[in-house]
Design an enzyme around this catalytic site. Structure first.
Site, PDB file in Angstrom:
ATOM      1  N   LYS A 146      -4.135  -8.913  -1.144  1.00 54.50           N
ATOM      2  CA  LYS A 146      -3.128  -7.858  -1.026  1.00 54.50           C
ATOM      3  C   LYS A 146      -1.791  -8.365  -1.550  1.00 54.50           C
ATOM      4  O   LYS A 146      -1.399  -9.511  -1.296  1.00 54.50           O
ATOM      5  CB  LYS A 146      -3.016  -7.426   0.436  1.00 54.50           C
ATOM      6  N   SER A 221      -2.017   0.408   4.580  1.00 54.69           N
ATOM      7  CA  SER A 221      -1.347   0.087   3.339  1.00 54.69           C
ATOM      8  C   SER A 221      -2.170  -0.816   2.407  1.00 54.69           C
ATOM      9  O   SER A 221      -1.767  -1.046   1.254  1.00 54.69           O
ATOM     10  CB  SER A 221      -0.013  -0.617   3.635  1.00 54.69           C
ATOM     11  N   SER A 246      -3.281  -1.298   8.856  1.00 59.00           N
ATOM     12  CA  SER A 246      -3.269  -1.352   7.389  1.00 59.00           C
ATOM     13  C   SER A 246      -4.557  -1.868   6.770  1.00 59.00           C
ATOM     14  O   SER A 246      -4.802  -1.635   5.586  1.00 59.00           O
ATOM     15  CB  SER A 246      -2.099  -2.214   6.903  1.00 59.00           C
TER      16      SER A 246
END
Length: 584
Positions: A146, A221, A246
Site C-alpha cells: 500500500k 482505503s 481500511s
C-alpha cells in the site's frame, strides 16, 4: 495541579498517573470550560481558516464545506454529551542492514482499474536474516505494498499527487521482513488520499474500480491491494493498513481476506500514521492460509515501534511456529452473533450473513441443538463510530501538526473534501477543546473494550457480524478539487467512462458535489471502526454473494485481544465451510 491557562492540557497529557479516577474527575470538572460551537463558522471565517491550513476553497463550494463542518461539530457535541452521561465514580524505519540496492521502478502501463501507483521488482533473495529459518517461508510470493508504507527508493504518495516527490530512504519494518522471508515486492498499490476514505474514488492516480463490477467501488482505503488480489494474476499477498477498516472494507467488497491484527502485534515502523491509537498494519491475501503465512513473518517487536507491547505480554509474539498449526476445526470453538452488527441497510446482505452464521454454528461446539447461534448485545457498538471518528480526526490532526516529516501523514492542502473538511472542522476548535474531546474518546474506547470482553469474550470465542452493512455502491463521478483540477478523472476514468452508472450522483455538468463526494467515502465502517479503537483482532472472509451471485459479501470474525492465531484457525474453518468467492 493546574493553572487557569494550561492546567487542562497538563492533566490530559500526564502519562504517569496511576489513578483513572483522578483523570476522569478532572475531565468532569473542566468539561464545562470547553464549549463546542453550536453554529458553523461563517463563510468568511471558513475561508480564513482554510487559508490558514493552506487551502484555497472555491467560493462556489464554501456553502457545501460549511455544511460538512456543521455536521462534524454536531458529532463533536454528541461525543461530548456521551461523557456527561457516564458514571466516572469507578476507576476502571529500519535501514537495509547496510545494503544499498539500486531499485528501479516504472509507471504501470496498462493499469486496469487504477490499482497500481508504481511497479517494481525487488527480490528478497538478495537479503538474508537470522530471524527466519531456511527455506524462506514466502519464497516465490509476489507482494503489493500500500502506498502509505515506506519502500526505500520508491515514491510514497499516501494517495495524493502532492507527494509524488516524497521518496523514503529506508524500508518499513514489514517491508524488510517480507523481503527477508524471500518474497518479491512487485509494486506500490493505490490508496485513498491520506487513507481517509472507505470508498475508492479519492486516491492517486484515479478511482479504483471493483473487479466484479467496474461501475462500483472497490472499497478503501487499501483499494488497490484488494483489486489486485481479487484479479489474481499479478499479486499473492498485500501489505496494507487498517485504522478504521481500511483492509477489511475492500477485502469484503472484492471477495478476498483482510486481517486487522491485535493492536501492537505487527510493528508499524516506517508507515504513515493517521492516529497512533488506531494505527494497525493490515494483512491481505486470497486465502486465510496465506494470511497465516504472512502474519508468521510480520508479528513480533522491532524495538522501534512504541505501539508494541513487550514480548512477554503474549506468547503470540513467538509466532513463526504457529502458522503450520492452523487446521480449521470449528468444533472446538464457540460463536456468538453481535446484535448491533445488523443495521438493516441491505436486506440481501443481512440474509447472506445470517445464513452463513447458521451453518457456522451447526459446525461449531454449540451446534447440533435445536436453537440457533447465540446473540449478544453491546449497545455502545452502534454509537462507537462517532467517537472513533472523532478520535481519528482530532488526535490525528494534533499529531500531524506536531510531527516531524515522515512520521505521520502530512499536514498538507487536500484535493478532496474527505480530508480537507475534517481538517477545517478540527481547526474550528481551539487546542484545549480538541484535547478535551480526545480524552473523552479514549475513555469511551476503553469502556467499549471492557464491554466486548465482558458481554462476549468471557463466554464465547468469537463474535460474528457483517463486515459491511451493504453491497459496494456505484462510484461517484469525478470531483472538481480545490486546486481547480478534476480529481478522479485520470487513467481512463473520465466522466464519460462512468456515465450511465452513477444515477443519483452529480450535477448537470457531470461532476460530483462536495457532499456527494464525502458521502461516498463514509458510512460503511460502523462494524469495522470499533475494533481499531479497542485493539481486538478482526478478520473479514467471504460468506456468500448478492445480486444473483455477482457481488461478494464479507463476514467479520472478532476475537479476544492477542488471540490472533485462534482467530485465523476459525477463519480457515469458515473459509472451508463456505467457500471462496470466484475471481472475476
Amino acid at each position: 495541579q493546574y493553572t487557569p491557562h494550561c492546567g487542562f492540557v497538563c492533566i490530559l497529557h500526564t502519562r504517569t498517573w496511576n489513578s483513572h479516577r483522578v483523570r476522569r474527575s478532572a475531565m468532569r470538572r473542566f468539561s464545562q470550560q470547553f464549549r463546542i460551537p453550536t453554529e458553523a463558522p461563517s463563510l468568511e471565517q471558513l475561508s480564513a481558516t482554510a487559508r490558514a491550513l493552506g487551502l484555497e476553497l472555491p467560493s462556489n463550494q464554501l456553502t457545501d464545506y460549511r455544511a460538512l463542518v456543521r455536521s462534524f461539530l454536531a458529532a463533536f457535541r454528541q461525543v461530548d454529551d456521551m461523557a456527561s452521561k457516564e458514571d466516572y465514580g469507578t476507576a476502571i524505519p529500519r535501514k537495509m542492514d547496510g545494503i544499498r540496492l539500486i531499485r528501479k521502478f516504472w509507471k504501470p502501463d496498462p493499469n486496469p482499474g487504477n490499482a497500481w501507483v508504481t511497479r517494481c521488482e525487488i527480490s528478497g533473495s538478495l537479503l538474508s536474516s537470522s530471524r527466519l529459518e531456511s527455506p524462506s517461508p514466502l519464497a516465490g510470493k509476489r507482494v503489493a505494498v500500500k502506498d502509505c508504507i515506506s519502500v526505500a527508493g520508491l515514491p510514497m504518495t499516501c494517495g495524493s499527487e502532492l507527494l509524488l516527490a516524497n521518496v523514503p530512504d529506508s524500508d518499513a519494518t514489514v517491508v524488510s521482513r517480507v523481503l527477508q522471508a524471500g518474497a518479491t515486492i512487485v509494486g506500490k498499490a493505490t490508496c485513498e488520499e491520506f487513507c481517509f476514505s472507505g470508498g475508492s474514488h479519492t486516491g492517486y492516480p484515479g478511482p479504483v474500480s471493483n473487479p466484479h463490477d467496474p461501475d462500483r467501488t472497490a472499497g478503501g482505503s487499501s483499494s488497490g491491494c484488494a483489486r489486485l488480489l481479487a484479479v489474481g494474476d499479478e499479486v499473492d499477498l498485500a501489505l496494507a493498513t487498517d485504522q478504521g477498516g481500511s483492509a477489511r472494507t475492500p477485502a469484503a467488497w472484492c471477495g478476498v481476506v483482510g486481517l486487522k491484527p491485535s493492536y501492537g502485534l505487527v510493528p508499524y515502523t516506517g508507515t504513515a500514521s493517521m492516529c497512533r491509537r488506531l494505527d494497525h498494519i493490515g494483512l491481505m491475501a486470497r486465502t486465510v492460509a496465506e494470511i497465516g503465512q504472512l502474519l508468521a513473518v510480520l508479528a513480533g517487536p522491532d524495538g522501534l515501534d512504541g505501539r508494541q507491547l513487550t514480548v512477554d505480554e503474549s506468547e503470540l509474539l513467538k509466532s513463526s511456529p504457529k502458522a503450520s498449526l492452523l487446521n480449521g476445526d470449528l468444533r472446538k470453538y464457540r460463536f456468538a452473533l453481535l446484535a448491533e452488527g445488523f443495521v438493516g441497510k441491505d436486506a440481501e446482505v443481512d440474509a447472506a450473513v445470517r445464513s452463513a452464521v447458521d451453518r457456522i454454528f451447526q459446525a461449531s461446539d454449540g451446534g447440533g441443538g435445536d436453537g440457533g447461534c447465540p446473540v449478544v448485545s453491546v449497545p455502545r457498538h452502534r454509537r462507537a463510530h462517532r467517537f472513533v471518528s472523532c478520535l481519528s480526526l482530532l488526535k490525528g490532526f494534533e499529531e500531524r501538526r506536531a510531527s516531524t516529516p515522515g512520521q505521520h501523514l502530512p499536514h498538507l492542502p487536500s484535493l478532496w473534501p474527505t480530508s480537507s473538511s475534517g481538517s477545517l472542522a478540527a481547526a474550528t476548535l481551539n487546542a484545549d477543546c480538541r484535547r478535551h474531546l480526545v480524552d473523552i474518546c479514549v475513555d469511551l474506547a476503553d469502556r467499549l473494550r471492557r464491554e466486548y470482553d465482558c458481554a462476549a469474550f468471557k463466554q464465547f470465542d468469537f463474535l460474528l457480524m457483517p463486515t459491511l452493512p451493504y453491497r459496494p455502491p456505484v462510484l461517484p463521478p469525478p470531483f472538481k478539487s480545490v486546486s481547480g483540477n478534476t480529481s478522479g478523472a485520470t487513467s481512463g476514468f473520465d466522466s464519460g467512462s462512468v456515465s450511465g452508472s452513477t444515477s443519483g450522483f452529480g450535477s448537470a455538468s457531470g461532476s460530483a458535489s462536495v457532499g456527494e463526494t464525502f458521502a461516498a467515502a463514509f458510512g460503511m465502517m460502523g462494524n469495522t471502526q470499533p475494533f481499531c479503537a479497542t485493539g481486538h483482532p478482526a478478520v473479514s472472509v467471504n460468506c456468500g454473494s448478492v445480486a444473483n451471485g455477482a457481488l461478494p459479501v464479507g463476514l467479520m470474525l472478532v476475537a479476544r485481544r492477542w488471540d490472533d492465531w485462534r482467530l485465523l484457525d476459525a477463519a480457515l474453518g469458515v473459509e472451508r465451510l463456505l467457500g471462496r468467492f470466484a475471481a472475476p
